[in-house]
Structures are given as C-alpha cells and as structure tokens.
Scaffold this motif. Structure first.
Motif, PDB file in Angstrom:
ATOM      1  N   LEU A  11       0.835  -1.206   0.000  1.00 21.81           N
ATOM      2  CA  LEU A  11       0.000   0.000   0.000  1.00 21.81           C
ATOM      3  C   LEU A  11       0.865   1.249   0.000  1.00 21.81           C
ATOM      4  O   LEU A  11       0.536   2.239  -0.666  1.00 21.81           O
ATOM      5  CB  LEU A  11      -0.929  -0.011   1.220  1.00 21.81           C
ATOM      6  N   ILE A  12       1.968   1.227   0.729  1.00 25.41           N
ATOM      7  CA  ILE A  12       2.891   2.364   0.732  1.00 25.41           C
ATOM      8  C   ILE A  12       3.406   2.627  -0.675  1.00 25.41           C
ATOM      9  O   ILE A  12       3.462   3.778  -1.147  1.00 25.41           O
ATOM     10  CB  ILE A  12       4.071   2.095   1.702  1.00 25.41           C
ATOM     11  N   ILE A  26      -5.469   0.029   6.571  1.00 29.05           N
ATOM     12  CA  ILE A  26      -5.773  -1.402   6.508  1.00 29.05           C
ATOM     13  C   ILE A  26      -6.619  -1.831   7.705  1.00 29.05           C
ATOM     14  O   ILE A  26      -7.649  -2.503   7.547  1.00 29.05           O
ATOM     15  CB  ILE A  26      -4.469  -2.226   6.442  1.00 29.05           C
ATOM     16  N   GLU A  27      -6.223  -1.438   8.911  1.00 24.03           N
ATOM     17  CA  GLU A  27      -6.967  -1.816  10.117  1.00 24.03           C
ATOM     18  C   GLU A  27      -8.364  -1.212  10.132  1.00 24.03           C
ATOM     19  O   GLU A  27      -9.280  -1.751  10.760  1.00 24.03           O
ATOM     20  CB  GLU A  27      -6.188  -1.389  11.360  1.00 24.03           C
ATOM     21  N   VAL A  31      -8.929  -1.139   2.762  1.00 20.91           N
ATOM     22  CA  VAL A  31      -8.060  -1.705   1.727  1.00 20.91           C
ATOM     23  C   VAL A  31      -8.601  -3.054   1.269  1.00 20.91           C
ATOM     24  O   VAL A  31      -8.961  -3.902   2.092  1.00 20.91           O
ATOM     25  CB  VAL A  31      -6.620  -1.858   2.246  1.00 20.91           C
ATOM     26  N   THR A  32      -8.638  -3.245  -0.044  1.00 22.50           N
ATOM     27  CA  THR A  32      -9.093  -4.520  -0.600  1.00 22.50           C
ATOM     28  C   THR A  32      -7.957  -5.219  -1.339  1.00 22.50           C
ATOM     29  O   THR A  32      -7.062  -4.574  -1.890  1.00 22.50           O
ATOM     30  CB  THR A  32     -10.271  -4.326  -1.574  1.00 22.50           C
ATOM     31  N   VAL A  33      -8.036  -6.531  -1.311  1.00 22.84           N
ATOM     32  CA  VAL A  33      -7.116  -7.370  -2.080  1.00 22.84           C
ATOM     33  C   VAL A  33      -7.972  -8.240  -2.989  1.00 22.84           C
ATOM     34  O   VAL A  33      -8.760  -9.055  -2.496  1.00 22.84           O
ATOM     35  CB  VAL A  33      -6.240  -8.237  -1.159  1.00 22.84           C
ATOM     36  N   LEU A  52      -7.100   1.049  -2.479  1.00 25.08           N
ATOM     37  CA  LEU A  52      -7.552   1.854  -1.347  1.00 25.08           C
ATOM     38  C   LEU A  52      -8.920   2.432  -1.694  1.00 25.08           C
ATOM     39  O   LEU A  52      -9.084   3.070  -2.738  1.00 25.08           O
ATOM     40  CB  LEU A  52      -6.558   2.979  -1.073  1.00 25.08           C
ATOM     41  N   MET A  53      -9.904   2.217  -0.827  1.00 22.51           N
ATOM     42  CA  MET A  53     -11.259   2.663  -1.111  1.00 22.51           C
ATOM     43  C   MET A  53     -11.364   4.194  -1.125  1.00 22.51           C
ATOM     44  O   MET A  53     -10.635   4.880  -0.395  1.00 22.51           O
ATOM     45  CB  MET A  53     -12.226   2.127  -0.048  1.00 22.51           C
ATOM     46  N   PRO A  54     -12.279   4.734  -1.926  1.00 22.73           N
ATOM     47  CA  PRO A  54     -12.526   6.185  -1.907  1.00 22.73           C
ATOM     48  C   PRO A  54     -12.981   6.616  -0.506  1.00 22.73           C
ATOM     49  O   PRO A  54     -13.715   5.899   0.171  1.00 22.73           O
ATOM     50  CB  PRO A  54     -13.651   6.354  -2.929  1.00 22.73           C
TER      51      PRO A  54
END
Length: 236
Positions: A11-12, A26-27, A31-33, A52-54
């Motif tokens: 993600l970084i 993430i916590e 965040v989706t995979v 990363l979600m809007p």
C-alpha cells in the motif's frame, strides 16, 4: 519471481503514504485485495490487485460495543469465544463492517443472574464501560422468567412493593405477567440470585430466565449464540 510482501508495504508503494498511515488504512477496513477487504497489515500479497477505497481515512477504528445473546450458564470468557464475524446476526449485518480490531480488548460488563441466558454486553469503549460501572445502581435491567407453581395470594403486589423472605428484605421490583407462565422483572442493579429469591418468596419455581434489556438497550431479535453491534442511537 518476486517474494510476497506485507500488505502495508504494498500500500505504501501504491499510494505513497507513511507506514503508520498504511496500517491505519488497513486496520480501518479501507483496503481490498482482489476486491476483498483485508484488515491485517501483515497479510502477504503477491500479484493480487490492492486498492484503497474512496474516502479512506487514516484513523484508528472507533471503539465498538457488542451485544451477545448468550446461552444459559455460559461464563463471560466462554461467551466471548462465540463472537466472530461468522456469528454476527444476519438481520443486523448491514452497516458496520466487522474488523479484526473490533474483537480485541473487549471487556464484559453488567453480569447476568446465575443460570440466565440473554443479553450480555462487551465493550472496548471507555465511555460505555464507565457508564455501566459508575451508574450501575441507576440502570434498569429487564428479565423474562419462565416459572412453575401457584403464586401466593397477592404475590404480584408483594413483588412490586417489597417483601421479606427468610428474614431478608427483598427489593421492590416492577413485576408483571407476560403470559400465564412468564413473569417480567425490571429492576436496577439486581444483586446475584435476587430473582430466584423473589420467585421463591411468592411460591414460584424458576424454569428459565433471560435478560432482554439493560437500560435503553435491548437484545431484540438476535438469535441465541449470535450478536450485533450497539448503534450510535442506543443509550444505556
């Protein structure tokens, strides 16, 4: 071939945020995979699509309170083991997304009467914990009790106005018949065993009892062994 890397690292690389921001995203369930929400920063990814979600916010997830319909005779420690995403009541699954952090550092508050089932409260919210601790003597609890036997004359009136049993003064309660075999008891901060004593004092034997409400919070239609989130609109 590349070795799998932590989701937080990927993600970084993807959005250019800091490590702490990545962990919070993430916590927080942002965040989706491959289209599936993953809330563990250490989750390993390879070639999956990470997104990363809007509207994502790098904030610590809000503390939550969980309301469990616990089976009879179960300790708080054992009851907490029932709480998982899989046991979230289907009727109450809309709205809050279950996150791993919701099940950490949960404290049981407002203990049940012995041999009772029904509403058990777990919370990681310090405001809720303080409310149910500091104001316990002011917060009403409600039980539905299945009874057997013939109630003594004027028994209901005696329950509502206080009575003596085996040399002990029992508290006044709000008692009423729900049907021919079930009594409703509403009282503030019921002491251990007091409902059994009240029933015995008027000639009744308890077959079962279930707590359905603490303050303004009810267990509602949650099936036994399942749970729901306490909403922002509910207050103890």
């Amino acid at each position: 071939m590349t070795d799998p890397v932590r989701l937080s690292k990927r993600l970084i690389e993807l959005v250019g945020c800091s490590r702490r921001e990545a962990e919070l995203f993430i916590e927080g369930g942002w965040v989706t995979v491959d289209g599936v929400v993953i809330d563990e920063p250490q989750f390993k990814v390879d070639k999956q699509a990470v997104a990363l979600m809007p509207g994502a916010r790098a904030e610590k997830p809000e503390a939550v309170t969980l309301l469990l319909n616990v089976p009879v005779g179960m300790s708080a420690e054992a009851a907490l083991q029932l709480v998982s995403p899989a046991s979230l009541s289907a009727e109450h699954s809309a709205g809050t997304r279950p996150l791993k952090g919701h099940f950490l550092r949960q404290e049981a508050i407002s203990t049940l009467q012995a041999n009772a089932s029904g509403l058990m409260v777990f919370s990681q919210d310090w405001k809720v914990l303080r409310k149910l601790t500091d104001d316990r003597s002011k917060i009403e609890q409600e039980y539905v009790v299945e009874v057997d036997g013939q109630m003594a004359p004027h028994g209901l009136n005696r329950l509502n106005h206080g009575l003596m049993h085996k040399g002990k003064e029992l508290p006044k309660v709000k008692a009423s018949w729900q049907n021919e075999t079930r009594l409703r008891f509403a009282m503030k901060n019921p002491q251990p065993g007091v409902i059994a004593q009240l029933c015995e004092a008027v000639g009744l034997k308890i077959l079962s009892m279930r707590r359905i409400r603490v303050g303004g919070v009810s267990i509602g239609k949650v099936p036994e062994g399942q749970w729901r989130y306490m909403t922002d609109k509910e207050k103890f």
